[in-house]
Design a protein around this motif. Structure first.
Motif, short mmCIF file in Angstrom:
data_model
loop_
_atom_site.label_atom_id
_atom_site.label_comp_id
_atom_site.label_asym_id
_atom_site.label_seq_id
_atom_site.Cartn_x
_atom_site.Cartn_y
_atom_site.Cartn_z
N UNK A 120 0.85 -1.19 0.00
CA UNK A 120 0.00 0.00 0.00
C UNK A 120 0.89 1.24 0.00
N UNK A 121 0.65 2.15 -0.95
CA UNK A 121 1.37 3.43 -0.96
C UNK A 121 0.74 4.37 0.05
N UNK A 122 1.59 4.94 0.90
CA UNK A 122 1.11 5.76 2.03
C UNK A 122 1.79 7.13 1.99
N UNK A 123 1.01 8.16 2.23
CA UNK A 123 1.55 9.51 2.42
C UNK A 123 0.97 10.07 3.72
N UNK A 124 1.82 10.60 4.56
CA UNK A 124 1.38 11.27 5.80
C UNK A 124 1.95 12.67 5.79
N UNK A 125 1.08 13.66 5.78
CA UNK A 125 1.47 15.08 5.75
C UNK A 125 1.16 15.65 7.14
N UNK A 126 2.20 16.11 7.86
CA UNK A 126 1.98 16.48 9.26
C UNK A 126 2.87 17.64 9.70
N UNK A 127 2.39 18.37 10.70
CA UNK A 127 3.21 19.37 11.36
C UNK A 127 4.01 18.70 12.46
N UNK B 94 -3.26 16.58 10.53
CA UNK B 94 -2.46 15.61 9.78
C UNK B 94 -3.31 14.97 8.69
N UNK B 95 -2.74 14.86 7.48
CA UNK B 95 -3.46 14.24 6.36
C UNK B 95 -2.83 12.88 6.05
N UNK B 96 -3.69 11.91 5.84
CA UNK B 96 -3.28 10.51 5.67
C UNK B 96 -3.87 9.99 4.36
N UNK B 97 -3.01 9.53 3.46
CA UNK B 97 -3.46 9.08 2.14
C UNK B 97 -3.00 7.65 1.88
N UNK B 98 -3.92 6.82 1.38
CA UNK B 98 -3.60 5.44 0.99
C UNK B 98 -4.21 5.18 -0.39
N UNK B 99 -3.54 4.33 -1.18
CA UNK B 99 -4.05 4.07 -2.53
C UNK B 99 -4.79 2.75 -2.66
N UNK B 100 -4.93 2.03 -1.56
CA UNK B 100 -5.68 0.77 -1.55
C UNK B 100 -6.47 0.68 -0.25
N UNK B 101 -7.52 -0.11 -0.28
CA UNK B 101 -8.26 -0.39 0.95
C UNK B 101 -7.36 -1.16 1.91
N UNK B 102 -7.38 -0.78 3.17
CA UNK B 102 -6.52 -1.41 4.17
C UNK B 102 -7.34 -1.83 5.39
#
Length: 199
Positions: free
Chosen positions: A69-76, A104-112
């Motif tokens: 799963x490709x994950x992106x976490x954008x956070x302060x 915080x923003x959390x992005x995934x490209x597949x169901x987990x």
């Protein structure tokens, strides 16, 4: 006879000392023992990039892959600055942005599966409710929001429990990383593992 008794007593005392010095049953003292992050297993590949360095709490972006799963976490990323964090700067029992400034923003490209609960592919704001013994992880469908000031629980997509772990080593800044089978947040002397697998 006295010599035999004396030798026997000495042997018993020696055996007791050996048993009392046995550390095989000692309580865990390291992160690896307290919380099985599987540091000896192959580690997921990820990068953390500072995207807004001029902020007092720099904005960072984690990108990586975990269990396909490709994950992106954008956070302060706030700093401790000598402050008491848990139960003080970050109150217990209240919704927290899990970082600084924007949520915080959390992005995934597949169901987990987060723990045992399913979370569909997409981008979410990530909130938590910390307590001393158990945290609640919240994925909310309102992506762009400042802190938790306008947080609306009717927009929650998923809530799951997670167990915080106290550690001896301290992280002066809040950071996210990937570990086998989980996302890990660490700040001060606390880590929060969030189990995550492909559904």
């Amino acid at each position: 006879m006295k010599i035999v008794v004396s030798l026997l007593s000495s042997f018993v005392l020696f055996a007791v000392l050996i048993v009392s010095c046995d550390t095989s049953q000692a309580p865990p003292t390291t992160v690896e023992e307290k919380e099985p992050l599987a540091f000896n297993a192959p580690q997921p590949e990820y990068t953390v990039t500072v995207t807004e360095a001029e902020l007092a709490s720099p904005r960072k972006e984690l990108k990586g892959q975990l269990n396909g799963v490709n994950i992106t976490i954008d956070y302060g990323s706030p700093s401790t600055k000598g402050r008491a964090i848990w139960g003080s700067l970050v109150p217990y029992g209240e919704v927290w942005r899990t970082g600084a400034n924007e949520a915080t923003r959390f992005t995934i490209d597949k169901t987990v599966l987060v723990g045992e609960a399913e979370l569909a592919a997409g981008t979410y704001s990530l909130f938590t409710i910390p307590t001393e013994k158990e945290w609640e992880i919240i994925f909310n469908k309102v992506v762009d929001q400042w802190g938790a000031y306008e947080y609306d629980n009717t927009k929650d997509v998923l809530r799951v429990p997670a167990q915080p772990v106290s550690v001896d080593s301290s992280s002066t800044t809040l950071e996210f990383r990937l570990a086998p089978g989980k996302i890990v947040m660490q700040w001060d002397k606390l880590i929060l593992p969030i189990p995550l697998t492909e559904a």
